[in-house]
Scaffold this motif. Structure first.
Motif, PDB file in Angstrom:
ATOM      1  N   GLU A 210       0.816  -1.223   0.000  1.00 32.66           N
ATOM      2  CA  GLU A 210       0.000   0.000   0.000  1.00 32.66           C
ATOM      3  C   GLU A 210       0.847   1.269   0.000  1.00 32.66           C
ATOM      4  O   GLU A 210       0.314   2.361  -0.157  1.00 32.66           O
ATOM      5  CB  GLU A 210      -0.984   0.007   1.174  1.00 32.66           C
ATOM      6  CG  GLU A 210      -0.333   0.098   2.533  1.00 32.66           C
ATOM      7  CD  GLU A 210      -1.329   0.278   3.672  1.00 32.66           C
ATOM      8  OE1 GLU A 210      -2.541   0.006   3.484  1.00 32.66           O
ATOM      9  OE2 GLU A 210      -0.878   0.688   4.759  1.00 32.66           O
ATOM     10  N   HIS A 211       2.156   1.154   0.158  1.00 31.44           N
ATOM     11  CA  HIS A 211       3.025   2.330   0.025  1.00 31.44           C
ATOM     12  C   HIS A 211       4.402   1.868  -0.428  1.00 31.44           C
ATOM     13  O   HIS A 211       4.964   0.938   0.151  1.00 31.44           O
ATOM     14  CB  HIS A 211       3.127   3.094   1.345  1.00 31.44           C
ATOM     15  CG  HIS A 211       3.689   4.477   1.178  1.00 31.44           C
ATOM     16  ND1 HIS A 211       4.355   5.152   2.168  1.00 31.44           N
ATOM     17  CD2 HIS A 211       3.686   5.313   0.118  1.00 31.44           C
ATOM     18  CE1 HIS A 211       4.741   6.343   1.723  1.00 31.44           C
ATOM     19  NE2 HIS A 211       4.345   6.465   0.477  1.00 31.44           N
ATOM     20  N   GLU A 212       4.898   2.494  -1.477  1.00 30.34           N
ATOM     21  CA  GLU A 212       6.185   2.077  -2.028  1.00 30.34           C
ATOM     22  C   GLU A 212       6.774   3.221  -2.836  1.00 30.34           C
ATOM     23  O   GLU A 212       6.077   3.852  -3.626  1.00 30.34           O
ATOM     24  CB  GLU A 212       5.976   0.844  -2.944  1.00 30.34           C
ATOM     25  CG  GLU A 212       7.258   0.332  -3.572  1.00 30.34           C
ATOM     26  CD  GLU A 212       7.038  -0.897  -4.478  1.00 30.34           C
ATOM     27  OE1 GLU A 212       5.872  -1.280  -4.725  1.00 30.34           O
ATOM     28  OE2 GLU A 212       8.043  -1.449  -4.949  1.00 30.34           O
ATOM     29  N   TYR A 213       8.038   3.497  -2.635  1.00 28.57           N
ATOM     30  CA  TYR A 213       8.735   4.463  -3.488  1.00 28.57           C
ATOM     31  C   TYR A 213      10.199   4.065  -3.582  1.00 28.57           C
ATOM     32  O   TYR A 213      10.697   3.278  -2.767  1.00 28.57           O
ATOM     33  CB  TYR A 213       8.575   5.908  -2.983  1.00 28.57           C
ATOM     34  CG  TYR A 213       9.062   6.140  -1.569  1.00 28.57           C
ATOM     35  CD1 TYR A 213       8.228   5.878  -0.490  1.00 28.57           C
ATOM     36  CD2 TYR A 213      10.339   6.637  -1.317  1.00 28.57           C
ATOM     37  CE1 TYR A 213       8.670   6.085   0.810  1.00 28.57           C
ATOM     38  CE2 TYR A 213      10.785   6.851  -0.026  1.00 28.57           C
ATOM     39  CZ  TYR A 213       9.933   6.566   1.037  1.00 28.57           C
ATOM     40  OH  TYR A 213      10.382   6.749   2.317  1.00 28.57           O
ATOM     41  N   GLU A 214      10.859   4.607  -4.592  1.00 30.95           N
ATOM     42  CA  GLU A 214      12.252   4.222  -4.859  1.00 30.95           C
ATOM     43  C   GLU A 214      13.164   5.442  -4.707  1.00 30.95           C
ATOM     44  O   GLU A 214      12.844   6.520  -5.224  1.00 30.95           O
ATOM     45  CB  GLU A 214      12.393   3.726  -6.305  1.00 30.95           C
ATOM     46  CG  GLU A 214      11.483   2.576  -6.664  1.00 30.95           C
ATOM     47  CD  GLU A 214      11.271   2.404  -8.180  1.00 30.95           C
ATOM     48  OE1 GLU A 214      10.558   1.462  -8.566  1.00 30.95           O
ATOM     49  OE2 GLU A 214      11.825   3.223  -8.963  1.00 30.95           O
ATOM     50  N   ILE A 215      14.269   5.262  -4.022  1.00 29.76           N
ATOM     51  CA  ILE A 215      15.281   6.317  -3.948  1.00 29.76           C
ATOM     52  C   ILE A 215      16.506   5.819  -4.712  1.00 29.76           C
ATOM     53  O   ILE A 215      17.173   4.872  -4.290  1.00 29.76           O
ATOM     54  CB  ILE A 215      15.647   6.658  -2.490  1.00 29.76           C
ATOM     55  CG1 ILE A 215      14.383   7.085  -1.728  1.00 29.76           C
ATOM     56  CG2 ILE A 215      16.714   7.752  -2.435  1.00 29.76           C
ATOM     57  CD1 ILE A 215      14.601   7.396  -0.259  1.00 29.76           C
ATOM     58  N   TRP A 216      16.733   6.410  -5.874  1.00 28.85           N
ATOM     59  CA  TRP A 216      17.836   6.009  -6.753  1.00 28.85           C
ATOM     60  C   TRP A 216      19.065   6.860  -6.433  1.00 28.85           C
ATOM     61  O   TRP A 216      18.949   8.089  -6.319  1.00 28.85           O
ATOM     62  CB  TRP A 216      17.451   6.207  -8.222  1.00 28.85           C
ATOM     63  CG  TRP A 216      16.479   5.188  -8.709  1.00 28.85           C
ATOM     64  CD1 TRP A 216      15.159   5.097  -8.397  1.00 28.85           C
ATOM     65  CD2 TRP A 216      16.760   4.096  -9.593  1.00 28.85           C
ATOM     66  NE1 TRP A 216      14.593   4.011  -9.029  1.00 28.85           N
ATOM     67  CE2 TRP A 216      15.553   3.387  -9.774  1.00 28.85           C
ATOM     68  CE3 TRP A 216      17.909   3.646 -10.258  1.00 28.85           C
ATOM     69  CZ2 TRP A 216      15.461   2.251 -10.586  1.00 28.85           C
ATOM     70  CZ3 TRP A 216      17.827   2.523 -11.067  1.00 28.85           C
ATOM     71  CH2 TRP A 216      16.602   1.831 -11.223  1.00 28.85           C
ATOM     72  N   MET A 217      20.209   6.198  -6.298  1.00 28.72           N
ATOM     73  CA  MET A 217      21.423   6.903  -5.892  1.00 28.72           C
ATOM     74  C   MET A 217      22.646   6.349  -6.634  1.00 28.72           C
ATOM     75  O   MET A 217      22.623   5.227  -7.127  1.00 28.72           O
ATOM     76  CB  MET A 217      21.663   6.685  -4.380  1.00 28.72           C
ATOM     77  CG  MET A 217      20.513   7.156  -3.514  1.00 28.72           C
ATOM     78  SD  MET A 217      20.650   6.593  -1.782  1.00 28.72           S
ATOM     79  CE  MET A 217      20.137   4.893  -1.884  1.00 28.72           C
ATOM     80  N   THR A 218      23.700   7.141  -6.647  1.00 26.80           N
ATOM     81  CA  THR A 218      25.015   6.613  -7.013  1.00 26.80           C
ATOM     82  C   THR A 218      25.778   6.397  -5.712  1.00 26.80           C
ATOM     83  O   THR A 218      25.733   7.259  -4.825  1.00 26.80           O
ATOM     84  CB  THR A 218      25.804   7.647  -7.865  1.00 26.80           C
ATOM     85  OG1 THR A 218      24.967   8.078  -8.932  1.00 26.80           O
ATOM     86  CG2 THR A 218      27.060   7.035  -8.432  1.00 26.80           C
ATOM     87  N   LYS A 219      26.455   5.250  -5.607  1.00 26.73           N
ATOM     88  CA  LYS A 219      27.247   4.977  -4.389  1.00 26.73           C
ATOM     89  C   LYS A 219      28.634   5.568  -4.590  1.00 26.73           C
ATOM     90  O   LYS A 219      29.416   5.049  -5.385  1.00 26.73           O
ATOM     91  CB  LYS A 219      27.325   3.463  -4.175  1.00 26.73           C
ATOM     92  CG  LYS A 219      28.035   3.049  -2.887  1.00 26.73           C
ATOM     93  CD  LYS A 219      27.967   1.527  -2.740  1.00 26.73           C
ATOM     94  CE  LYS A 219      28.733   1.025  -1.557  1.00 26.73           C
ATOM     95  NZ  LYS A 219      28.720  -0.456  -1.494  1.00 26.73           N
ATOM     96  N   VAL A 220      28.896   6.663  -3.892  1.00 25.04           N
ATOM     97  CA  VAL A 220      30.119   7.413  -4.189  1.00 25.04           C
ATOM     98  C   VAL A 220      31.237   7.192  -3.165  1.00 25.04           C
ATOM     99  O   VAL A 220      32.369   7.616  -3.363  1.00 25.04           O
ATOM    100  CB  VAL A 220      29.835   8.943  -4.317  1.00 25.04           C
ATOM    101  CG1 VAL A 220      28.984   9.236  -5.537  1.00 25.04           C
ATOM    102  CG2 VAL A 220      29.161   9.468  -3.048  1.00 25.04           C
ATOM    103  N   GLY A 221      30.914   6.570  -2.039  1.00 26.09           N
ATOM    104  CA  GLY A 221      31.960   6.389  -1.022  1.00 26.09           C
ATOM    105  C   GLY A 221      31.679   5.235  -0.122  1.00 26.09           C
ATOM    106  O   GLY A 221      30.634   4.588  -0.213  1.00 26.09           O
TER     107      GLY A 221
END
Ligand code: HEM
Length: 221
Positions: A210-221
């Motif tokens: 009932e609730h879902e979102y995506e946090i897209w990132m680059t792994k920089v460290g």
């Protein structure tokens, strides 16, 4: 005998000093990120997408109640989510050994490394099911694959971690934190995995999300 849990924290802010304040001394070395995008899937994410925000993830045995408090001199990060690693609930020995053998490990930081955090909340109807009814959804049965068989086709390229919040705080806006890493070249496969898991004909478990979102990132460290 003392027992220790593995807690995970994800924090984001425009000011790196704010997220650094939340690192505890016992924490493993943190991973650092740059946000690429925040994508709503079901319902709205709690924060607006903000490129340039810096992120931090760390695991620790120190419980969240011991973390540095906020205050006028010590601002809280713009977003902070946390959870705990738990034993498996639905995976039998055969599947666990198979997945453990084939699953990709975390990737080194690089402009090529994509990390995606997906907080998920399931409905009251899901939590009203009995253990054996919930278990059924993970299995390959009745002409559809289910979560484990679908995921199992993708594990070689995608590293995954599952953290729980539900059992600690039922009022929290998410029950699970699911975290993935993969090479930028594998992004199309990751997107295919997401669309397969969300196809309720092959994975009816997702009816209960009932609730879902995506946090897209680059792994920089
Ligand atoms: C990379 C391929 C994947 C594999 C092999 C996989 C495998 C699994 C397994 C074995 C479990 C059961 C854990 C247990 O026994 O307690 C599980 C749970 C879970 N997975 Fe996945 N998964 C994958 C991808 C995903 C993705 C992409 C998402 C999110 C979009 C996701 C979300 C979840 C959630 C929320 C749970 C907990 C469900 C619950 O306890 O009700 N998984 N996964």
């Amino acid at each position: 005998m003392t027992r220790s849990c593995t807690w995970v924290h994800f924090l984001w802010d425009t000011d790196e000093r704010t997220v650094n304040r939340y690192l505890t001394r016992s924490a493993d070395p943190p991973s650092r990120y740059r946000i690429l995008d925040v994508v709503p899937v079901v319902g709205a994410p709690p924060v607006a997408p903000s490129g340039g925000m810096c992120g931090l993830r760390y695991e620790t045995t120190v419980p969240p109640s011991s973390l540095a408090p906020g205050g006028p001199d010590h601002p809280r990060p713009i977003m902070h989510v946390w959870g705990v690693a738990q034993h498996l609930h639905y995976t039998d020995r055969h599947a666990r050994v198979d997945l453990d053998t084939r699953s990709r490990h975390e990737l080194p930081p690089s402009e090529q490394t994509i990390a995606v955090l997906i907080p998920i909340r399931k409905s009251a109807a899901w939590w009203g099911l009995s253990q054996d009814e919930r278990q059924e959804f993970f299995l390959n049965k009745a002409g559809r694959e289910g979560h484990i068989a679908i995921g199992s086709r993708y594990v070689e390229g995608i590293s995954r971690r599952l953290y729980h919040r539900r059992y600690l705080d039922q009022a929290a806006p998410y029950d699970f934190l699911t975290y993935f890493e993969f090479d930028r070249l594998d992004e199309p496969r990751f997107r295919m995995l997401l669309s397969e898991l969300r196809d309720v004909r092959n994975n009816p478990e997702w009816v209960y999300v009932e609730h879902e979102y995506e946090i897209w990132m680059t792994k920089v460290g």
